[in-house]
Design a protein around this motif. Structure first.
Motif, mmCIF file in Angstrom:
data_model
loop_
_atom_site.group_PDB
_atom_site.id
_atom_site.type_symbol
_atom_site.label_atom_id
_atom_site.label_comp_id
_atom_site.label_asym_id
_atom_site.label_seq_id
_atom_site.Cartn_x
_atom_site.Cartn_y
_atom_site.Cartn_z
ATOM 1 N N ILE A 101 -12.939 -18.301 -26.554
ATOM 2 C CA ILE A 101 -12.634 -18.300 -25.048
ATOM 3 C C ILE A 101 -11.603 -17.464 -24.590
ATOM 4 N N ARG A 102 -10.336 -17.192 -25.201
ATOM 5 C CA ARG A 102 -9.440 -16.453 -24.851
ATOM 6 C C ARG A 102 -9.885 -14.823 -24.672
ATOM 7 N N THR A 103 -10.802 -14.423 -25.534
ATOM 8 C CA THR A 103 -11.288 -13.157 -25.018
ATOM 9 C C THR A 103 -12.237 -13.125 -23.963
ATOM 10 N N ALA A 104 -12.782 -14.159 -23.680
ATOM 11 C CA ALA A 104 -13.624 -14.178 -22.501
ATOM 12 C C ALA A 104 -12.905 -14.057 -21.300
ATOM 13 N N LEU A 105 -11.853 -14.778 -21.300
ATOM 14 C CA LEU A 105 -10.594 -14.725 -20.257
ATOM 15 C C LEU A 105 -10.218 -13.503 -19.882
ATOM 16 N N LEU A 106 -9.830 -12.721 -21.093
ATOM 17 C CA LEU A 106 -9.055 -11.410 -21.131
ATOM 18 C C LEU A 106 -10.385 -10.443 -20.669
ATOM 19 N N CYS A 107 -11.499 -10.720 -20.961
ATOM 20 C CA CYS A 107 -12.595 -9.394 -20.456
ATOM 21 C C CYS A 107 -12.389 -9.557 -18.908
ATOM 22 N N LEU A 108 -12.247 -10.754 -17.968
ATOM 23 C CA LEU A 108 -12.292 -10.878 -16.918
ATOM 24 C C LEU A 108 -11.067 -9.995 -16.175
ATOM 25 N N VAL A 109 -10.224 -9.456 -17.004
ATOM 26 C CA VAL A 109 -9.091 -8.521 -16.509
ATOM 27 C C VAL A 109 -8.105 -9.248 -15.806
ATOM 28 N N ILE A 110 -8.723 -10.009 -14.736
ATOM 29 C CA ILE A 110 -7.583 -10.769 -13.625
ATOM 30 C C ILE A 110 -6.538 -11.582 -14.616
ATOM 31 N N PRO A 111 -6.769 -12.289 -15.503
ATOM 32 C CA PRO A 111 -5.753 -13.099 -16.438
ATOM 33 C C PRO A 111 -4.435 -12.148 -16.849
ATOM 34 N N PHE A 150 -3.075 -10.142 -15.205
ATOM 35 C CA PHE A 150 -1.945 -9.565 -14.144
ATOM 36 C C PHE A 150 -1.015 -10.849 -13.845
ATOM 37 N N PHE A 151 -1.384 -11.741 -14.447
ATOM 38 C CA PHE A 151 -0.680 -13.144 -13.986
ATOM 39 C C PHE A 151 0.155 -13.545 -15.022
ATOM 40 N N SER A 152 1.649 -13.533 -15.507
ATOM 41 C CA SER A 152 2.403 -13.739 -16.631
ATOM 42 C C SER A 152 3.459 -14.847 -16.130
ATOM 43 N N ASP A 153 3.847 -15.535 -17.294
ATOM 44 C CA ASP A 153 5.178 -16.505 -17.120
ATOM 45 C C ASP A 153 6.266 -15.767 -17.388
ATOM 46 N N SER A 154 7.201 -16.416 -17.513
ATOM 47 C CA SER A 154 8.719 -16.158 -18.164
ATOM 48 C C SER A 154 8.587 -15.562 -19.506
ATOM 49 N N ASP A 155 7.662 -15.970 -20.311
ATOM 50 C CA ASP A 155 7.611 -15.813 -21.666
ATOM 51 C C ASP A 155 6.815 -14.510 -21.817
ATOM 52 N N GLN A 156 6.198 -13.752 -20.711
ATOM 53 C CA GLN A 156 5.323 -12.855 -20.564
ATOM 54 C C GLN A 156 3.910 -12.940 -21.275
ATOM 55 N N ARG A 157 3.783 -14.305 -21.161
ATOM 56 C CA ARG A 157 2.146 -14.668 -21.617
ATOM 57 C C ARG A 157 1.251 -14.709 -20.514
ATOM 58 N N GLY A 158 0.035 -13.836 -20.869
ATOM 59 C CA GLY A 158 -0.734 -13.828 -19.651
ATOM 60 C C GLY A 158 -1.501 -15.158 -19.470
ATOM 61 N N PHE A 159 -2.329 -15.284 -18.318
ATOM 62 C CA PHE A 159 -3.098 -16.412 -17.830
ATOM 63 C C PHE A 159 -3.768 -16.672 -19.050
ATOM 64 N N HIS A 160 -4.667 -15.835 -19.882
ATOM 65 C CA HIS A 160 -5.405 -16.164 -20.667
ATOM 66 C C HIS A 160 -4.993 -16.741 -21.957
ATOM 67 N N ASP A 161 -3.453 -16.507 -22.192
ATOM 68 C CA ASP A 161 -2.699 -17.291 -23.206
ATOM 69 C C ASP A 161 -2.452 -18.718 -22.709
ATOM 70 N N ARG A 162 -1.813 -18.658 -21.488
ATOM 71 C CA ARG A 162 -1.479 -20.069 -20.959
ATOM 72 C C ARG A 162 -2.689 -20.907 -20.985
ATOM 73 N N ILE A 163 -3.812 -20.659 -20.632
ATOM 74 C CA ILE A 163 -5.073 -21.764 -20.602
ATOM 75 C C ILE A 163 -5.307 -21.986 -21.972
ATOM 76 N N ARG A 164 -5.325 -21.242 -23.127
ATOM 77 C CA ARG A 164 -5.552 -21.621 -24.314
ATOM 78 C C ARG A 164 -4.203 -22.165 -25.246
ATOM 79 N N LYS A 165 -3.169 -21.979 -24.488
ATOM 80 C CA LYS A 165 -1.917 -22.333 -25.230
ATOM 81 C C LYS A 165 -1.844 -21.663 -26.536
ATOM 82 N N THR A 166 -1.857 -20.423 -26.413
ATOM 83 C CA THR A 166 -1.461 -19.398 -27.616
ATOM 84 C C THR A 166 -0.381 -18.353 -27.036
#
Length: 91
Positions: free
Chosen positions: A58-68, A70-86
């Motif tokens: 799932i993390r890879t599928a989100l990463l391949c969308l490229v859009i995730p 571009f969005f990061s939080d204060s910990d520099q985690r991308g959207f793909h990491d935030r969704i999967r809690k990684t």
């Protein structure tokens, strides 16, 4: 890229499929992609646990969308990491 160049004439779709397949396999099983391994990094759960294969897929599928990416939080985690809690950590 070499696989894509030799077998698929550097087709961009082939590049994406090969990237996704290696990410899903390596991150889902070991927590490392080839680049992560070289630079001493690992994908882990927020609690420090190992990443499960489904999470890697799932993390890879989100990463391949490229859009995730571009969005990061204060910990520099991308959207793909935030969704999967990684999180990507140095080991």
């Amino acid at each position: 890229m070499l696989i894509s160049m030799f077998f698929f004439k550097s087709d961009p779709a082939a590049n994406l499929v090969i990237f996704a397949a290696t990410q899903m396999l390596f991150v889902g099983v070991t927590g490392h992609s080839i680049g992560h391994r070289i630079f001493g990094m690992q994908v882990q759960g927020l609690d420090g646990s190992a990443v499960r294969p489904l999470t890697g897929i799932i993390r890879t599928a989100l990463l391949c969308l490229v859009i995730p990416v571009f969005f990061s939080d204060s910990d520099q985690r991308g959207f793909h990491d935030r969704i999967r809690k990684t999180i990507l950590v140095r080991i």
